[in-house]
Design a protein around this motif. Structure first.
Motif, PDB file in Angstrom:
ATOM      1  N   ASN A  50       0.664  -1.055  -0.040  1.00 23.79           N
ATOM      2  CA  ASN A  50       0.045   0.005   0.002  1.00 23.79           C
ATOM      3  C   ASN A  50       0.758   1.288   0.156  1.00 23.79           C
ATOM      4  N   SER A  51       1.914   1.286   0.799  1.00 23.56           N
ATOM      5  CA  SER A  51       2.822   2.214   0.698  1.00 23.56           C
ATOM      6  C   SER A  51       3.304   2.692  -0.524  1.00 23.56           C
ATOM      7  N   TRP A  52       3.579   1.744  -1.178  1.00 25.25           N
ATOM      8  CA  TRP A  52       4.370   1.897  -2.573  1.00 25.25           C
ATOM      9  C   TRP A  52       3.532   2.677  -3.366  1.00 25.25           C
ATOM     10  N   MET A  53       2.205   2.374  -3.679  1.00 25.03           N
ATOM     11  CA  MET A  53       1.380   3.143  -4.433  1.00 25.03           C
ATOM     12  C   MET A  53       1.227   4.173  -4.072  1.00 25.03           C
ATOM     13  N   ALA A  54       1.282   4.741  -2.666  1.00 23.31           N
ATOM     14  CA  ALA A  54       1.326   6.019  -2.052  1.00 23.31           C
ATOM     15  C   ALA A  54       2.608   6.884  -2.614  1.00 23.31           C
ATOM     16  N   GLN A  55       3.664   6.165  -2.513  1.00 26.68           N
ATOM     17  CA  GLN A  55       4.950   6.697  -3.225  1.00 26.68           C
ATOM     18  C   GLN A  55       4.772   7.162  -4.558  1.00 26.68           C
ATOM     19  N   ILE A  56       4.122   6.206  -5.356  1.00 23.94           N
ATOM     20  CA  ILE A  56       3.757   6.463  -6.882  1.00 23.94           C
ATOM     21  C   ILE A  56       2.993   7.672  -7.044  1.00 23.94           C
ATOM     22  N   LEU A  57       1.683   7.569  -6.053  1.00 23.45           N
ATOM     23  CA  LEU A  57       0.738   8.938  -6.281  1.00 23.45           C
ATOM     24  C   LEU A  57       1.561  10.246  -5.939  1.00 23.45           C
ATOM     25  N   ARG A  58       2.417  10.242  -4.659  1.00 23.20           N
ATOM     26  CA  ARG A  58       3.002  11.409  -4.430  1.00 23.20           C
ATOM     27  C   ARG A  58       3.955  11.761  -5.602  1.00 23.20           C
ATOM     28  N   ASP A  59       4.570  10.964  -6.201  1.00 24.04           N
ATOM     29  CA  ASP A  59       5.622  11.368  -7.410  1.00 24.04           C
ATOM     30  C   ASP A  59       4.784  12.117  -8.684  1.00 24.04           C
ATOM     31  N   ILE A  60       3.640  11.477  -8.767  1.00 25.57           N
ATOM     32  CA  ILE A  60       2.777  11.849 -10.021  1.00 25.57           C
ATOM     33  C   ILE A  60       2.248  13.238  -9.784  1.00 25.57           C
ATOM     34  N   VAL A  61       1.706  13.687  -8.312  1.00 29.28           N
ATOM     35  CA  VAL A  61       1.531  15.044  -7.832  1.00 29.28           C
ATOM     36  C   VAL A  61       2.521  16.123  -8.293  1.00 29.28           C
ATOM     37  N   ALA A  62       3.842  15.452  -7.999  1.00 34.92           N
ATOM     38  CA  ALA A  62       4.985  16.378  -8.106  1.00 34.92           C
ATOM     39  C   ALA A  62       5.438  16.457  -9.484  1.00 34.92           C
ATOM     40  N   LEU A  63       5.049  15.486 -10.363  1.00 34.74           N
ATOM     41  CA  LEU A  63       5.363  15.504 -11.756  1.00 34.74           C
ATOM     42  C   LEU A  63       4.291  16.430 -12.766  1.00 34.74           C
ATOM     43  N   LYS A  64       3.147  16.529 -12.451  1.00 35.41           N
ATOM     44  CA  LYS A  64       2.086  17.271 -12.923  1.00 35.41           C
ATOM     45  C   LYS A  64       2.360  18.984 -12.967  1.00 35.41           C
ATOM     46  N   ASN A  65       2.212  19.473 -14.173  1.00 39.46           N
ATOM     47  CA  ASN A  65       2.427  20.621 -14.188  1.00 39.46           C
ATOM     48  C   ASN A  65       1.113  21.643 -14.374  1.00 39.46           C
ATOM     49  N   ASP A  66       0.231  21.003 -14.890  1.00 36.61           N
ATOM     50  CA  ASP A  66      -1.225  21.619 -15.001  1.00 36.61           C
ATOM     51  C   ASP A  66      -1.582  21.712 -13.683  1.00 36.61           C
ATOM     52  N   THR A  67      -2.255  22.982 -13.386  1.00 37.53           N
ATOM     53  CA  THR A  67      -2.681  23.230 -11.888  1.00 37.53           C
ATOM     54  C   THR A  67      -3.681  22.162 -11.353  1.00 37.53           C
ATOM     55  N   ARG A  68      -4.918  22.159 -12.547  1.00 31.05           N
ATOM     56  CA  ARG A  68      -5.921  21.343 -12.325  1.00 31.05           C
ATOM     57  C   ARG A  68      -5.778  19.913 -12.031  1.00 31.05           C
ATOM     58  N   GLU A  69      -4.699  19.415 -13.118  1.00 27.54           N
ATOM     59  CA  GLU A  69      -4.602  17.940 -12.775  1.00 27.54           C
ATOM     60  C   GLU A  69      -3.561  17.714 -11.725  1.00 27.54           C
ATOM     61  N   GLN A  70      -2.614  18.561 -11.258  1.00 27.32           N
ATOM     62  CA  GLN A  70      -2.019  18.606 -10.107  1.00 27.32           C
ATOM     63  C   GLN A  70      -3.061  18.514  -8.821  1.00 27.32           C
ATOM     64  N   GLU A  71      -4.229  19.411  -8.761  1.00 26.94           N
ATOM     65  CA  GLU A  71      -4.971  19.240  -8.015  1.00 26.94           C
ATOM     66  C   GLU A  71      -5.653  17.708  -7.662  1.00 26.94           C
ATOM     67  N   GLN A  72      -6.198  17.517  -8.992  1.00 29.24           N
ATOM     68  CA  GLN A  72      -6.898  16.006  -8.881  1.00 29.24           C
ATOM     69  C   GLN A  72      -5.820  15.129  -8.339  1.00 29.24           C
ATOM     70  N   ALA A  73      -4.706  15.083  -8.788  1.00 33.42           N
ATOM     71  CA  ALA A  73      -3.678  13.954  -8.182  1.00 33.42           C
ATOM     72  C   ALA A  73      -3.547  14.294  -7.017  1.00 33.42           C
ATOM     73  N   GLN A  74      -3.632  15.427  -6.302  1.00 28.29           N
ATOM     74  CA  GLN A  74      -3.385  15.681  -4.898  1.00 28.29           C
ATOM     75  C   GLN A  74      -4.432  14.928  -4.160  1.00 28.29           C
ATOM     76  N   GLN A  75      -5.693  15.179  -4.719  1.00 27.97           N
ATOM     77  CA  GLN A  75      -6.896  14.817  -4.100  1.00 27.97           C
ATOM     78  C   GLN A  75      -6.779  13.250  -3.905  1.00 27.97           C
ATOM     79  N   PHE A  76      -6.427  12.414  -5.169  1.00 28.37           N
ATOM     80  CA  PHE A  76      -6.342  11.177  -5.257  1.00 28.37           C
ATOM     81  C   PHE A  76      -5.314  10.607  -4.118  1.00 28.37           C
TER      82      PHE A  76
END
Length: 284
Positions: A233-259
């Motif tokens: 479970n923590s590996w998936m959280a690591q992946i999601l955290r890095d996707i948040v950091a990867l996103k440049n578009d503000t709206r997409e970053q917000e969606q990734a953060q909420q996820f």
């Protein structure tokens, strides 16, 4: 059928004549007074028509009504059975939801072929494959560990490329109410809100083996056989955290953060306590 003025005999009231009739009531004039009866139910057992031809036609109408009533009763019984079955399933579902204990490895990663790369991200569901042997051969695999806290990771490696180049294509939480133990068709549908697709450029930066490790071969990128793997479970959280950091578009970053926040909440994870990725590529 017009029965006005037709002669009848009633078991109790004797002979009479029909004076009124509609779809549900028939009124008969007897020697003493008029009586009303349910039409056509009264005929046959209690009331007899003198005209044999009309009596025969009426008998057919009564038989048809009896059949209709039986069909209606059977239909109602079937509806009651279905309602009971639905209630049992609903109660069973609620019990599983209440009694569910978090499994530390209740996330799932899929190896996607070329066709699945397109379908899984357009239809937002993926098939867990079929059982290869035994009594249940040919039946869909049940993703038994998946529950409300589970996310599904979609990955692929280009033909001819080494396994270490496996890229993350997208990720989604399972649909609300999904319980792997109850999944009969093998399809794992996505949550209506928590789903992310990576661009090709983003995917190139998200290598699966940066996060995942096969403990039997900690420095090797070994997938071997099968369509999917469960993982931490923590590996998936690591992946999601890095996707948040990867996103440049503000709206997409917000969606990734909420996820990410939702996933941490569902898996009782605290962001500050998450370790850094330590997959097999990190250990090589």
């Amino acid at each position: 059928m017009n029965l006005i003025n037709k002669k009848v005999t009633h078991k109790r009231f004797g002979m009479g004549s029909i004076v009124k009739q509609n779809d549900s009531i028939v009124e008969i004039n007897f020697a003493t007074d008029n009586k009303k009866f349910v039409y056509p139910d009264v005929f046959g057992e209690h009331l007899e028509l003198h005209d044999a031809s009309i009596a025969h036609s009426l008998h057919q109408i009564i038989q048809e009504k009896v059949l209709e009533q039986k069909e209606e009763e059977m239909k109602k019984e079937e509806e009651i059975k279905l309602q009971r079955k639905y209630q049992e399933l609903r109660l069973g579902h609620e019990k599983l939801m209440r009694n569910h204990k978090l499994h530390p490895e209740s996330q799932m990663v899929f190896w996607c072929d070329a066709e699945e790369q397109n379908s899984s991200l357009s239809e937002w569901k993926i098939f867990s494959g079929e059982i290869k042997s035994g009594n249940n051969k040919g039946k869909p695999n049940k993703p038994i560990r998946l529950h409300q806290n589970s996310a599904v990771l979609l990955t692929a490696v280009e033909p001819g490329r080494p396994e270490e180049d496996r890229r993350i294509l997208g990720v989604y939480m399972v649909k609300d109410g999904f319980i792997g133990k109850l999944c009969e068709d093998g399809y794992i549908p996505a949550h209506s809100e928590y789903r992310l697709q990576l661009t090709e450029q983003e995917s190139d930066q998200m290598l699966f083996w940066n996060y995942y490790v096969n403990e039997k071969f900690p420095q090797k990128q070994t997938w071997n056989t099968g369509k999917y793997r469960y993982f931490d479970n923590s590996w998936m959280a690591q992946i999601l955290r890095d996707i948040v950091a990867l996103k440049n578009d503000t709206r997409e970053q917000e969606q990734a953060q909420q996820f990410f926040d939702h996933h941490c909440k569902m898996n009782q994870l605290i962001e500050q306590d998450l370790p850094k990725p330590n997959g097999s590529l990190m250990r090589a």
